[in-house]
Enzyme design. Structure first.
Site, short mmCIF file in Angstrom:
data_model
loop_
_atom_site.label_atom_id
_atom_site.label_comp_id
_atom_site.label_asym_id
_atom_site.label_seq_id
_atom_site.Cartn_x
_atom_site.Cartn_y
_atom_site.Cartn_z
N GLU A 209 0.82 -1.23 0.00
CA GLU A 209 0.00 0.00 0.00
C GLU A 209 0.85 1.27 0.00
O GLU A 209 0.62 2.19 0.81
CB GLU A 209 -0.96 -0.01 1.20
CG GLU A 209 -2.00 -1.11 1.09
CD GLU A 209 -3.12 -1.02 2.13
OE1 GLU A 209 -3.03 -0.24 3.08
OE2 GLU A 209 -4.11 -1.77 1.96
N GLU A 332 -5.58 -8.32 -0.37
CA GLU A 332 -6.29 -7.97 0.87
C GLU A 332 -7.74 -7.67 0.52
O GLU A 332 -8.00 -6.71 -0.22
CB GLU A 332 -5.68 -6.74 1.56
CG GLU A 332 -4.40 -7.02 2.30
CD GLU A 332 -3.92 -5.83 3.14
OE1 GLU A 332 -4.77 -5.15 3.75
OE2 GLU A 332 -2.70 -5.61 3.15
O1 AHR Z 1 -5.24 -5.82 7.01
C1 AHR Z 1 -5.16 -4.69 7.83
C2 AHR Z 1 -4.43 -3.54 7.16
O2 AHR Z 1 -5.21 -3.04 6.11
C3 AHR Z 1 -3.12 -3.89 6.50
O3 AHR Z 1 -2.06 -3.84 7.39
C4 AHR Z 1 -2.98 -2.84 5.46
O4 AHR Z 1 -2.24 -3.26 4.36
C5 AHR Z 1 -4.40 -2.46 5.12
O5 AHR Z 1 -4.59 -1.10 5.10
#
Ligand code: AHR
Length: 548
Positions: A209, A332
């Protein structure tokens, strides 16, 4: 037009019909046609399939965050721990899920992580202040423990580099440490830590990210693209076949959405293999107007994001006249909105604090089923996917000192992992639809659209002839029929049919009442070329069929 009023009405109606027309191609792009009334219908033919399923699509994620590692996976001294300190009850659950790939060690955590802190003799490892979640990190669990744990749960590691505070040099050293046999500084260090055989990690994330202002080392797309390119080039010297994933946009909300992806890829397209997508969803006033009907349509927002990012990849491929087509890594995704503010996000310098401990209800589980359907439907393009995360932190599993609990979202995930095999079929689906409206919603989730009541995907494994149907009924009022027409092959037996449903969309499991939201058997139609499933209102259903 005789009066202004009539003219205004005419223009308003024109606007509405424009929205209706705009909605139809969207459905078409995911294989749907709107049917006026009556049962939904899906036509299946084994000759028409969307992809050979790479099971990496159904992976998960384990971050050094809250109680995910410490007390989730690793708890020496617990009566439930094995000799290495791993929680055996959690191992049992993850093994049963049969997760194909596990992303580690973060997440935001990775952007400040020094992997060297987590290897070597445990009594020499430093306790550090972890700055993504303001927690204490003892480093008692690190890369080698993770690889050992992956072997125990039978999953493949997907490791991430620190491209935030870290350098390309240390990223390359990490690959050397993990994957080179011997005779170099870092490979010999691994050997000196008791791991003679290289770990052979094939999939790697080039940071996390990096478009997010919250990220340690956050930078512009051009800066990140060049850092990723430099890192990737050096890594290719060690092994040109590793699969490298660039950081794409971390949601659809940031103003840089899509521009970030284009600029990053303009810098590093030739050096990488895939690009990441992230997103989290919730039933909130801003995103859904607290409407469960709108909420259950959010997997279509995920699908739109996939198509948009794929379009950017193809655009850059065209620009560069490249032979290479990138794949997507949705590494994610999940529901996450209740444990997302204040105390849920700040570890207050504690060790293993309770962070992001989202409690999942029935409607969350139905939507997770929808997400799995969307990922499967787009599996021709999305090769890797990671449910975020696996235990305690926004997770299907929760631990206490003495037990592990299956949250509601465990079940759709289990079914996809158990039954989705072989090829994802290209279905022709007709379903009655319901309207959703953009009014008052956050721009990127605001849609005037038509949503099919029934969302269905099917897989067929050519090896054993077994098929799976994963069916979401978004109708909150009534049971709906789905007619499955098998052109080829014809099912011979129903091996299993289960549904997840209930009267209360907000019901959730607890350690005291662990089966409030749990699957029950559903009467399936007899196996034949035309099967009519009766799907309960607000339900997610799996059917497993033999065709030989
Ligand atoms: O999964 C929780 C958080 O969400 C992770 O650390 C990050 O990559 C995202 O913003």
């Amino acid at each position: 037009m005789s009066s202004t009023r009539t003219r205004r009405t005419f223009l308003a109606e024109l606007g509405k019909s424009g929205a209706a027309l705009a909605a139809t191609p969207w459905l078409g792009r995911i294989g749907y046609a709107a049917a006026r009334t009556g049962p939904a219908r899906a036509v299946l033919n084994q000759a028409r399939y969307r992809s050979e399923l790479d099971r990496r699509l159904l992976g998960a994620f384990l971050e050094h965050l809250g109680r995910a590692i410490y007390t989730g996976v690793y708890e020496p001294g617990s009566p439930l721990a094995d000799a290495s300190g791993f929680r055996t009850d959690v191992i049992g659950q993850v093994k049963e899920l049969n997760v194909p790939i596990m992303r580690y060690p973060g997440g935001n955590f990775v952007s400040g992580y020094n992997w060297l802190d987590g290897v070597g003799p445990k009594d020499k490892r430093p306790t550090v202040l972890e700055r993504a979640w303001n927690s204490l990190e003892t480093n008692q669990f690190g890369t080698n423990e993770f690889i050992d744990w992956c072997k125990l749960v039978n999953t493949e590691p997907l490791l991430g580099f620190n491209l935030g505070t870290g350098t390309p040099e240390m990223a390359v050293a990490y690959v050397e440490y993990c994957n080179l046999d011997k005779g170099t500084r870092w490979s010999d260090l691994r050997r000196s830590h008791g791991y003679e055989q290289p770990h052979g990690v094939r999939y790697w994330c080039l940071g996390n990210e990096m478009d997010g202002p919250w990220q340690m080392g956050h930078m512009t797309a051009r800066e990140y693209g060049r850092k990723a390119r430099d890192t990737a080039r050096q890594i290719r010297v060690i092994d040109r076949d590793l699969q490298l994933i660039a950081c794409g946009s971390s949601n659809t909300i940031l103003p840089t959405y899509l521009v970030w992806d284009r600029e990053v890829l303009e810098e590093c397209y030739d050096q990488v293999d895939g690009i990441s997508l992230h997103n989290y969803y919730g039933n909130t006033p801003e995103l859904t107007g607290n409407s469960s009907a709108r909420y259950l349509a959010m997997n279509l927002d995920m699908e739109r994001q996939i198509l948009e990012i794929a379009a950017v990849c193809d655009y850059v491929q065209g620009l560069r006249k490249s032979q290479k087509r990138l794949w997507l890594s949705f590494d994610e995704w999940n529901v996450w909105y209740r444990a997302r503010t204040g105390a849920h996000m700040d570890g207050k310098r504690a060790f293993a604090p309770r962070l992001l401990e989202e409690v999942y209800n029935l409607e969350d589980a139905l939507l997770v089923g929808g997400f799995l359907n969307s990922l499967l439907r787009q599996s021709e393009r999305v090769r890797v996917g990671c449910l975020a995360q696996i235990v305690n932190v926004i997770a299907p599993l929760m631990t206490s000192d003495t037990a592990v609990l299956r949250q509601s979202i465990f079940y759709p995930y289990l079914w996809a992992l158990q039954y989705a095999r072989g090829r994802v079929l290209d279905l022709a689906v007709e379903s009655e639809t319901y309207p959703i409206s953009a009014d008052g919603l956050q721009a990127d989730f605001a849609r005037d659209d038509q949503v099919p009541y029934i969302d269905v995907v099917a897989t067929l494994d050519p090896q054993n002839g077994q098929a799976a149907l994963l069916m979401l009924n978004r109708d909150l009022q009534a049971e709906r029929e789905l007619v499955i027409e098998w052109r080829d092959p014809t099912p011979t037996r129903v091996l299993a049919c289960q549904t997840l449903t209930g009267a209360d969309l907000k019901a959730f499991n607890t350690f005291e009442q662990p089966d409030l939201v749990a699957p029950r058997a559903l009467d399936a139609p007899a196996a034949s070329a035309r099967m009519t499933f009766k799907l309960p209102r607000q339900s997610y259903t799996v059917a497993h069929l033999a065709t030989r």
